[in-house]
Design a protein around this motif. Sequence first.
Motif, PDB file in Angstrom:
ATOM      1  N   GLU A  38      21.500  24.472  33.386  1.00 35.82           N
ATOM      2  CA  GLU A  38      21.144  25.658  34.169  1.00 35.82           C
ATOM      3  C   GLU A  38      22.396  26.100  34.896  1.00 35.82           C
ATOM      4  OE1 GLU A  38      17.957  27.211  35.193  1.00 35.82           O
ATOM      5  OE2 GLU A  38      17.394  26.393  33.246  1.00 35.82           O
ATOM      6  N   THR A  39      22.975  27.234  34.500  1.00 34.01           N
ATOM      7  CA  THR A  39      24.078  27.712  35.320  1.00 34.01           C
ATOM      8  C   THR A  39      23.927  29.203  35.504  1.00 34.01           C
ATOM      9  OG1 THR A  39      25.467  28.007  33.401  1.00 34.01           O
ATOM     10  CG2 THR A  39      25.850  26.018  34.681  1.00 34.01           C
ATOM     11  N   ASP A  40      24.744  29.708  36.389  1.00 27.25           N
ATOM     12  CA  ASP A  40      24.694  31.102  36.761  1.00 27.25           C
ATOM     13  C   ASP A  40      25.962  31.746  36.205  1.00 27.25           C
ATOM     14  OD1 ASP A  40      24.987  33.456  38.137  1.00 27.25           O
ATOM     15  OD2 ASP A  40      24.998  32.545  40.134  1.00 27.25           O
ATOM     16  N   LEU A  41      25.783  32.683  35.284  1.00 27.27           N
ATOM     17  CA  LEU A  41      26.950  33.315  34.658  1.00 27.27           C
ATOM     18  C   LEU A  41      27.873  33.959  35.688  1.00 27.27           C
ATOM     19  CD1 LEU A  41      25.246  34.915  31.508  1.00 27.27           C
ATOM     20  CD2 LEU A  41      26.893  33.040  31.525  1.00 27.27           C
ATOM     21  N   CYS A  42      27.297  34.450  36.789  1.00 23.08           N
ATOM     22  CA  CYS A  42      28.131  35.080  37.826  1.00 23.08           C
ATOM     23  C   CYS A  42      29.020  34.054  38.531  1.00 23.08           C
ATOM     24  CB  CYS A  42      27.264  35.818  38.843  1.00 23.08           C
ATOM     25  SG  CYS A  42      26.531  37.312  38.157  1.00 23.08           S
ATOM     26  N   ALA A  43      28.486  32.851  38.740  1.00 21.08           N
ATOM     27  CA  ALA A  43      29.285  31.799  39.383  1.00 21.08           C
ATOM     28  C   ALA A  43      30.412  31.357  38.452  1.00 21.08           C
ATOM     29  CB  ALA A  43      28.386  30.616  39.740  1.00 21.08           C
ATOM     30  N   THR A  44      30.106  31.253  37.152  1.00 22.40           N
ATOM     31  CA  THR A  44      31.143  30.926  36.164  1.00 22.40           C
ATOM     32  C   THR A  44      32.221  32.000  36.197  1.00 22.40           C
ATOM     33  OG1 THR A  44      29.442  29.906  34.771  1.00 22.40           O
ATOM     34  CG2 THR A  44      31.541  30.416  33.712  1.00 22.40           C
ATOM     35  N   TRP A  45      31.794  33.253  36.260  1.00 22.34           N
ATOM     36  CA  TRP A  45      32.742  34.380  36.261  1.00 22.34           C
ATOM     37  C   TRP A  45      33.657  34.334  37.486  1.00 22.34           C
ATOM     38  CZ3 TRP A  45      34.343  37.145  32.433  1.00 22.34           C
ATOM     39  CH2 TRP A  45      35.181  38.237  32.689  1.00 22.34           C
ATOM     40  N   GLU A  46      33.091  33.989  38.648  1.00 27.24           N
ATOM     41  CA  GLU A  46      33.920  33.906  39.863  1.00 27.24           C
ATOM     42  C   GLU A  46      34.999  32.843  39.714  1.00 27.24           C
ATOM     43  OE1 GLU A  46      31.257  33.562  43.230  1.00 27.24           O
ATOM     44  OE2 GLU A  46      30.483  35.590  42.868  1.00 27.24           O
ATOM     45  N   ALA A  47      34.657  31.733  39.055  1.00 29.67           N
ATOM     46  CA  ALA A  47      35.658  30.686  38.822  1.00 29.67           C
ATOM     47  C   ALA A  47      36.747  31.192  37.870  1.00 29.67           C
ATOM     48  CB  ALA A  47      34.984  29.442  38.250  1.00 29.67           C
ATOM     49  N   LEU A  48      36.368  32.038  36.907  1.00 25.47           N
ATOM     50  CA  LEU A  48      37.350  32.634  36.000  1.00 25.47           C
ATOM     51  C   LEU A  48      38.252  33.612  36.748  1.00 25.47           C
ATOM     52  CD1 LEU A  48      35.073  33.165  32.896  1.00 25.47           C
ATOM     53  CD2 LEU A  48      37.179  31.835  32.918  1.00 25.47           C
ATOM     54  N   GLU A  49      37.676  34.385  37.652  1.00 26.16           N
ATOM     55  CA  GLU A  49      38.477  35.329  38.439  1.00 26.16           C
ATOM     56  C   GLU A  49      39.575  34.590  39.209  1.00 26.16           C
ATOM     57  OE1 GLU A  49      35.621  39.107  39.416  1.00 26.16           O
ATOM     58  OE2 GLU A  49      35.233  37.309  40.607  1.00 26.16           O
ATOM     59  N   ALA A  50      39.238  33.405  39.737  1.00 29.53           N
ATOM     60  CA  ALA A  50      40.228  32.605  40.466  1.00 29.53           C
ATOM     61  C   ALA A  50      41.349  32.161  39.531  1.00 29.53           C
ATOM     62  CB  ALA A  50      39.550  31.396  41.111  1.00 29.53           C
ATOM     63  N   LYS A  58      42.481  33.861  36.931  1.00 30.50           N
ATOM     64  CA  LYS A  58      43.350  35.030  36.737  1.00 30.50           C
ATOM     65  C   LYS A  58      44.234  35.235  37.968  1.00 30.50           C
ATOM     66  CE  LYS A  58      43.064  40.100  36.288  1.00 30.50           C
ATOM     67  NZ  LYS A  58      44.228  40.572  35.529  1.00 30.50           N
ATOM     68  N   ASP A  59      43.643  35.104  39.134  1.00 33.10           N
ATOM     69  CA  ASP A  59      44.430  35.262  40.368  1.00 33.10           C
ATOM     70  C   ASP A  59      45.538  34.214  40.459  1.00 33.10           C
ATOM     71  OD1 ASP A  59      42.952  37.461  41.178  1.00 33.10           O
ATOM     72  OD2 ASP A  59      41.573  36.285  42.405  1.00 33.10           O
ATOM     73  N   ALA A  60      45.295  33.045  39.869  1.00 30.57           N
ATOM     74  CA  ALA A  60      46.296  31.969  39.899  1.00 30.57           C
ATOM     75  C   ALA A  60      47.340  32.129  38.790  1.00 30.57           C
ATOM     76  CB  ALA A  60      45.597  30.617  39.772  1.00 30.57           C
ATOM     77  N   GLY A  61      47.191  33.134  37.931  1.00 33.57           N
ATOM     78  CA  GLY A  61      48.189  33.391  36.890  1.00 33.57           C
ATOM     79  C   GLY A  61      48.015  32.544  35.633  1.00 33.57           C
ATOM     80  N   LEU A  62      46.873  31.867  35.498  1.00 29.85           N
ATOM     81  CA  LEU A  62      46.660  31.020  34.318  1.00 29.85           C
ATOM     82  C   LEU A  62      46.246  31.843  33.098  1.00 29.85           C
ATOM     83  CD1 LEU A  62      44.732  28.051  35.983  1.00 29.85           C
ATOM     84  CD2 LEU A  62      47.193  28.330  35.668  1.00 29.85           C
ATOM     85  N   THR A  63      45.691  33.023  33.345  1.00 26.35           N
ATOM     86  CA  THR A  63      45.373  33.956  32.273  1.00 26.35           C
ATOM     87  C   THR A  63      45.666  35.366  32.755  1.00 26.35           C
ATOM     88  OG1 THR A  63      43.664  34.764  30.739  1.00 26.35           O
ATOM     89  CG2 THR A  63      42.912  34.129  32.924  1.00 26.35           C
ATOM     90  N   LYS A  64      46.070  36.228  31.823  1.00 27.87           N
ATOM     91  CA  LYS A  64      46.385  37.617  32.185  1.00 27.87           C
ATOM     92  C   LYS A  64      45.119  38.470  32.265  1.00 27.87           C
ATOM     93  CE  LYS A  64      51.038  37.397  31.620  1.00 27.87           C
ATOM     94  NZ  LYS A  64      51.912  37.364  32.784  1.00 27.87           N
ATOM     95  N   SER A  65      44.174  38.206  31.356  1.00 25.16           N
ATOM     96  CA  SER A  65      42.948  38.997  31.285  1.00 25.16           C
ATOM     97  C   SER A  65      41.742  38.084  31.117  1.00 25.16           C
ATOM     98  CB  SER A  65      43.006  39.969  30.092  1.00 25.16           C
ATOM     99  OG  SER A  65      44.067  40.892  30.229  1.00 25.16           O
ATOM    100  N   LEU A  66      40.565  38.627  31.447  1.00 22.47           N
ATOM    101  CA  LEU A  66      39.312  37.880  31.319  1.00 22.47           C
ATOM    102  C   LEU A  66      38.321  38.653  30.464  1.00 22.47           C
ATOM    103  CD1 LEU A  66      38.753  36.891  35.076  1.00 22.47           C
ATOM    104  CD2 LEU A  66      39.564  35.382  33.240  1.00 22.47           C
ATOM    105  N   GLY A  67      37.569  37.931  29.636  1.00 25.46           N
ATOM    106  CA  GLY A  67      36.567  38.585  28.808  1.00 25.46           C
ATOM    107  C   GLY A  67      35.409  37.650  28.520  1.00 25.46           C
TER     108      GLY A  67
END
Length: 328
Positions: A146-158, A160-169
């Motif tokens: 059981e997970t929340d796609l929005c919570a996963t997305w927020e972790a992905l946003e972090a 990108k902010d840290a420079g580990l990826t240029k874009s998210l999809g």
Amino acid sequence: MRMDLTAESHSILLSDGNKMPLIGLGTYGDPRTTPKGTACESVKVAIEAGYRHIDGALVYFNEHEVGQAIREKIADGTVKREDIFYCGKLWNTFHRPELVRPTLERTLKTLQLEFVDLYIVEMPTAFRPGDTFYPKDENGKYIYDETDLCATWEALEACKDAGLTKSLGVSNFNKRQLELILNKPGLKHKPVSNQVECHPYFTQPKLLEYCRQNDIVIVGYSPIGTSRDASWVNLTCPPLLEDELLASIAKKYNKSTAQVALRFNVQRGVVVIPKSFSPHRIKENFQIFDFSLSEAEMKAIEGLNKNIRFVELLMWADHPEYPFHDDY
């Protein structure tokens, strides 16, 4: 309609200002039957042939080879790191927010690269975390999480902010799941792309239109059909590359049916990532910039849509986030 494409310049602008080449090399191969070194050789052949977009994933078990090929081609001066567009994927067992960054870091360590160009959620369906990618109970049933796609997305946003990826999809998301992310309170980074099955027998008109309205690029997997592996492919759909209309258009331009199918998507702004480990076909799939389809031909190919998926992933159809129950 994109007509100004060349082998050297065929990128599409993403909503975050980065660019993605319209054709890439898919690198999935069955880890049980693909000889060691195949992925590495194929990626090197592809880069030499002009490909600049490589689509990979941790769950393909060959990211070390893909990374090695990219690094060798940078080292020998064929390309610079900024010329290459690499897409990595977050697998189902790593959706929990605390697992997202370590998983991307694992991919970077495996590739031996500083960053990926695009990092995507491979499926909206979370599995129980652990040391296996395909967790099953004693009855052989998949164990979901059981997970929340929005919570996963927020972790992905972090990430990108840290420079580990240029874009998210994302990948294999339906409209409802895309809306969850797009309407998330405090959204920092929109998904730039949605990787889904897309080819002349499954043209995705509704999802394509929805994504266009939201500045999301569709990346089409299986753009020339799939293997005929009955364990995961829907075989009620005839082989795409034997289609009579595609064959007649191919003959007119002195091209293969695969090249016509790829050109069709690229010309309507859909990115294609045909997978091949055959050096001849890797090169052939890239030769789609020296001809273009007329409007009438594009319409005719659109008319081939059967609305049937080759890749249904029915073994996960009972997952609450299984994406394909919805119309799109």
